[in-house]
Design an enzyme around this catalytic site. Structure first.
Site, short mmCIF file in Angstrom:
data_model
loop_
_atom_site.label_atom_id
_atom_site.label_comp_id
_atom_site.label_asym_id
_atom_site.label_seq_id
_atom_site.Cartn_x
_atom_site.Cartn_y
_atom_site.Cartn_z
N ASP A 88 0.87 -1.18 0.00
CA ASP A 88 0.00 0.00 0.00
C ASP A 88 0.90 1.23 0.00
OD1 ASP A 88 -2.27 1.70 0.23
OD2 ASP A 88 -2.10 1.74 2.41
N SER A 89 0.31 2.37 -0.29
CA SER A 89 1.06 3.62 -0.23
C SER A 89 1.44 3.93 1.21
CB SER A 89 0.20 4.76 -0.77
OG SER A 89 -0.94 4.89 0.06
N CYS A 109 -4.49 -1.18 -1.97
CA CYS A 109 -4.60 0.26 -2.16
C CYS A 109 -5.56 0.49 -3.33
CB CYS A 109 -3.21 0.81 -2.48
SG CYS A 109 -3.17 2.56 -2.88
N CYS A 140 -10.90 3.80 0.23
CA CYS A 140 -9.45 3.92 0.47
C CYS A 140 -9.16 3.03 1.67
CB CYS A 140 -9.11 5.37 0.76
SG CYS A 140 -7.42 5.62 1.38
N1 DGL Z 1 -4.65 3.33 0.95
C1 DGL Z 1 -4.65 4.07 -0.29
C2 DGL Z 1 -5.94 3.76 -1.05
O1 DGL Z 1 -6.59 2.77 -0.77
C3 DGL Z 1 -4.34 5.49 0.01
C4 DGL Z 1 -4.02 6.27 -1.20
C5 DGL Z 1 -3.09 7.42 -1.01
O2 DGL Z 1 -1.95 7.19 -0.62
O3 DGL Z 1 -3.51 8.53 -1.34
O4 DGL Z 1 -6.31 4.46 -1.96
#
Ligand code: DGL
Length: 265
Positions: A13-14, A76, A186
């Site tokens: 994930d980010s 993500c 998200c």
């Molecule tokens: N957890 C990411 C998602 O589901 C976050 C995205 C982000 O870093 O802006 O979109």
């Protein structure tokens, strides 16, 4: 040599939000070894261009493959909606992604209006556009970009005043438009559920895709004969983060057998 079934499920994930998905996977598949990459240094992905999101997703994928992942979960929504097609076309390993649960919300709404809170990158993606245009066109969708929410979660400020102010700003218009379902698009947002519920009351259903993703991971592992059948008391759950280790530690404090390390990445 370790059997492929014993190799870990790779998850990225980010940032730390994808741990909400890891928790669902770990609950459904407690036998599986996992390796999680939190690319917090580059969060939020939601404000980046599709090309940047694809490039970061490639980097994350290469890292997890090097670590022996047998499948990769893109935990993500932003990376899934912008990059999963590219990843699937360019790697042999199976990918499981996550998309906002607007289909179930649209099937169950009584008011005909559903809300979605997601990143700009997700809401502007071609994949999201494709999904919304496949819905019954009588369904009204109230979209809100959760600007600033990921940053606060990444800083460990989930219960801050600023968070409450932002959530009220994004959720109130959904209530005014009579949304009876709010989709959390998200993987960071499930951590905001108690505060969101406080704003909406019990009449609104708040849903996310975490459980569905875990079920899909199980299905893919079964189909590909990749389920780990060896029952070990201590599955190995390794977490890497390229920013503040303590924030991730706080998120996982109730879980045993988690090894968390800083990674210069
Ligand atoms: N957890 C990411 C998602 O589901 C976050 C995205 C982000 O870093 O802006 O979109």
């Amino acid at each position: 040599m370790k059997a492929i079934t014993q190799q870990p499920i790779g998850i990225f994930d980010s940032g730390i939000g994808g741990t909400s998905i890891w928790k669902e996977i770990h609950q459904l598949l407690p036998n599986e070894n996992t390796i999680y990459l939190s690319d917090s240094k580059h969060a939020p992905y939601g404000q980046k261009s599709t090309k940047e999101i694809i490039d970061l997703s490639i980097k994350n994928t290469d890292f997890l493959i090097k670590k022996g992942a047998k499948v990769i979960v893109v935990a993500c929504n932003t990376a899934t909606t912008n990059a999963i097609e590219f990843l699937r076309n360019n790697y042999a390993i199976p990918f499981i992604g996550i998309e906002p649960a607007i289909k179930p919300a649209s099937l169950n709404t009584k008011t005909g209006t559903i809300g979605i809170l997601a990143t700009k990158g997700t809401l502007n993606s071609a994949l999201f556009e494709k999904t919304t245009s496949s819905l019954n066109n009588e369904i009204n969708i109230v979209e809100r970009v959760g600007e600033g929410l990921v940053e606060l979660i990444e800083n460990g400020d989930i219960y801050s005043k600023k968070m409450t102010t932002l959530l009220k700003k994004y959720i109130t218009p959904m209530l005014e438009e009579k949304c009876d379902y709010i989709v959390l698009g998200c993987t960071h947002y499930p951590y905001l559920l108690p505060q969101i519920q406080k704003i909406t009351g019990n009449k609104v259903k708040i849903i996310d895709s975490g459980e569905a993703v875990a079920k899909q991971v199980k299905k893919i592992l079964q189909q590909q004969n990749l389920l780990n059948s060896i029952t070990s008391k201590q599955p190995n759950n390794t977490f890497y983060i390229n920013k503040d280790v303590r924030v991730l530690e706080a998120m996982l404090k109730d879980y045993e057998n988690c090894e968390i390390s800083f990674l210069n990445f």
